[in-house]
Write an enzyme that holds these catalytic residues in place. Structure first.
Site, short mmCIF file in Angstrom:
data_model
loop_
_atom_site.label_atom_id
_atom_site.label_comp_id
_atom_site.label_asym_id
_atom_site.label_seq_id
_atom_site.Cartn_x
_atom_site.Cartn_y
_atom_site.Cartn_z
N SER A 200 4.82 9.75 -45.56
CA SER A 200 3.57 10.36 -46.02
C SER A 200 2.46 10.09 -45.02
CB SER A 200 3.17 9.81 -47.39
OG SER A 200 2.72 8.48 -47.25
N LYS A 201 1.31 10.62 -45.33
CA LYS A 201 0.13 10.52 -44.47
C LYS A 201 -0.14 9.05 -44.07
CE LYS A 201 -3.78 12.36 -42.97
NZ LYS A 201 -3.78 13.26 -41.87
N ARG A 202 0.05 8.15 -45.03
CA ARG A 202 -0.32 6.76 -44.71
C ARG A 202 0.63 6.10 -43.70
NH1 ARG A 202 2.88 3.42 -48.28
NH2 ARG A 202 3.91 4.92 -49.62
N GLU A 210 -0.36 17.26 -36.82
CA GLU A 210 -1.21 16.06 -36.84
C GLU A 210 -1.02 15.21 -35.58
OE1 GLU A 210 -1.49 14.11 -41.09
OE2 GLU A 210 0.29 15.38 -41.00
#
Ligand code: GLU
Length: 427
Positions: A200-202, A210
């Site tokens: 995920s993003k974290r 990204e």
């Protein structure tokens, strides 16, 4: 001939996991001299968009992946799926429910998959429900369209993520119903975060986009993704796509879950940045600086190139240059307050900077060698450690506690700005 495909759904950005799938299919095709094809799985007309498709294709190209032949679009082939479903219906292996066409799964038997990565997998058809082929809105299901198209495209090997492992026995049933030999399947373990959770993003981000924005180089990202699923052997870690194509062996693909390690990716990216020619990095760095809001309109390429030369061994992503070297572009650069306390409040240090500035004032040729010479002379005359001049001076002109070599950066920043900033700490 080996024929593989990558089959993205243009309903979102290109996920790192999908990029890895594309890379391995591509590697396999290029290693074997086969073909790598694209299929656009855009049967969901509401969620699919041209914008996502363009982004996905752009990201693939950016990573260094090219494809043979025009991509096949599923949205153009609804009549083909319907016709195939009708054929299965006519053979008595399916039934209709209003507009939907549903495949009858024969119960009580085993379906076996000889997976190229996991080995034998067997599923009992008692655990498989009847399968919709055509939905009541006329669109095909993923599993059915996939089999029709993999057959049409003469795909020999299907490499995809473990998230499709439960689809494979269902697809095999369709091949059987149509009297076809299924291709070979290989399912790659998913990419997880360091903590074992879904990526995920974290963990640092999930989309190729990204990483591109953050200033990762395509070669480094591709290199890292390859390592998440295959071990090139001999502790080899830095390898280009060309080298990977030569060395690739599908039998060496890993069947354990890969953990995404952002620090390792950063390290690898740093290696790639270091190896790149400054002239290749220049346009990318300029893009990064512009995106970060720096005004570089009056700054020459030569100047930025010198900066890149000084910093390319120190940055792990291209975007870091703007953070570390903001003081070359603006006078209101960020200041490390802790460092300021440490180096400027230390007794005698401000005075040292003043003396250094006074001496530099008279310097005609503001070269790194001359600047260094003066610094060493002052240290000797006043029995100081050079560090007691260097650290506070760096703080005065850059607001940072670290960076490229002080004397080189002073030369590049230029006499006027250097002296003004050195004097500025005494106001
Ligand atoms: N569109 C599917 C996906 O993106 C393709 C799966 C497959 O390779 O069969 O997951």
């Amino acid at each position: 001939m080996v024929k593989v495909r990558f089959a993205p759904s243009p309903t979102g950005f290109l996920h790192l996991g999908s990029a890895r799938t594309a890379l391995f299919n591509w590697l396999y095709a290029r290693h074997t001299g086969g073909k790598f094809l694209l299929r656009i799985e855009d049967t969901d007309k509401v969620r699919s968009s041209k914008k996502f498709l363009d982004e996905i294709l752009g990201d693939l190209k950016w990573l260094g992946i090219d494809w043979d032949e025009e991509p096949l679009c599923q949205s153009q082939r609804f009549d083909v799926y319907r016709q195939k479903a009708e054929e299965i219906l006519a053979m008595g292996n399916a039934y209709k429910e209003s507009e939907a066409v549903i495949f009858k799964v024969e119960k009580g038997r085993q379906v076996e998959v000889d997976d190229m990565i996991h080995g034998k997998i067997a599923v009992n058809t008692d655990d498989i429900k009847d399968q919709v082929m055509i939905k009541s809105d006329g669109s095909p299901t993923y599993n059915f369209a996939c089999v029709v198209d993999d057959t049409y495209m003469e795909i020999t090997h299907i490499l995809r993520g473990d998230d499709h492992i439960s689809n494979t026995p269902k697809q095999i049933l369709f091949y059987e119903a149509m009297g076809l030999t299924p291709p070979k399947f290989g399912h790659m373990p998913l990419i997880l975060g360091q903590d074992g959770a879904k990526l995920s993003k974290r963990h640092g981000g999930v989309s190729v986009e990204e990483y591109k924005k953050e200033g990762f180089l395509p070669g480094a990202l591709a290199n890292y993704l390859i390592l998440l699923g295959w071990f090139p052997g001999e502790d080899r870690e830095v390898l280009s796509l060309d080298e990977a194509v030569k060395l690739f062996d599908i039998n060496d693909m890993s069947d354990v879950q890969a953990k995404f390690d952002i620090q390792k990716l950063r390290w690898l990216n740093g290696e790639y940045i270091m190896k790149h020619k400054t002239e290749e990095l220049l346009p990318l760095i300029k893009d990064q600086l512009l995106t970060a809001g720096f005004d570089i309109s009056g700054i020459t390429d030569e100047y930025i190139s010198k900066l890149v030369d000084l910093y390319k061994i120190r940055i792990k992503t291209l975007s870091e240059l703007g953070d570390l070297a903001d003081w070359f572009f603006r006078d209101d650069f960020t200041v490390d307050e802790e460092g300021k306390k440490k180096y400027l409040e230390k007794e005698g240090n401000r005075e040292n900077v003043k003396i250094f500035a006074d001496r530099l004032e008279g310097l005609e040729d503001f070269s790194r060698e001359n600047i260094e010479k003066i610094c060493r002379e002052i240290a000797e005359e006043r029995e100081l450690k050079a560090a007691d001049i260097i650290h506070p001076t760096r703080m005065a002109i850059s607001g940072k506690t670290r960076g490229a070599g002080l004397f080189e950066t002073m030369e590049l920043l230029g006499k006027e700005r250097v002296i003004k900033r050195m004097r500025g700490i005494h106001k």
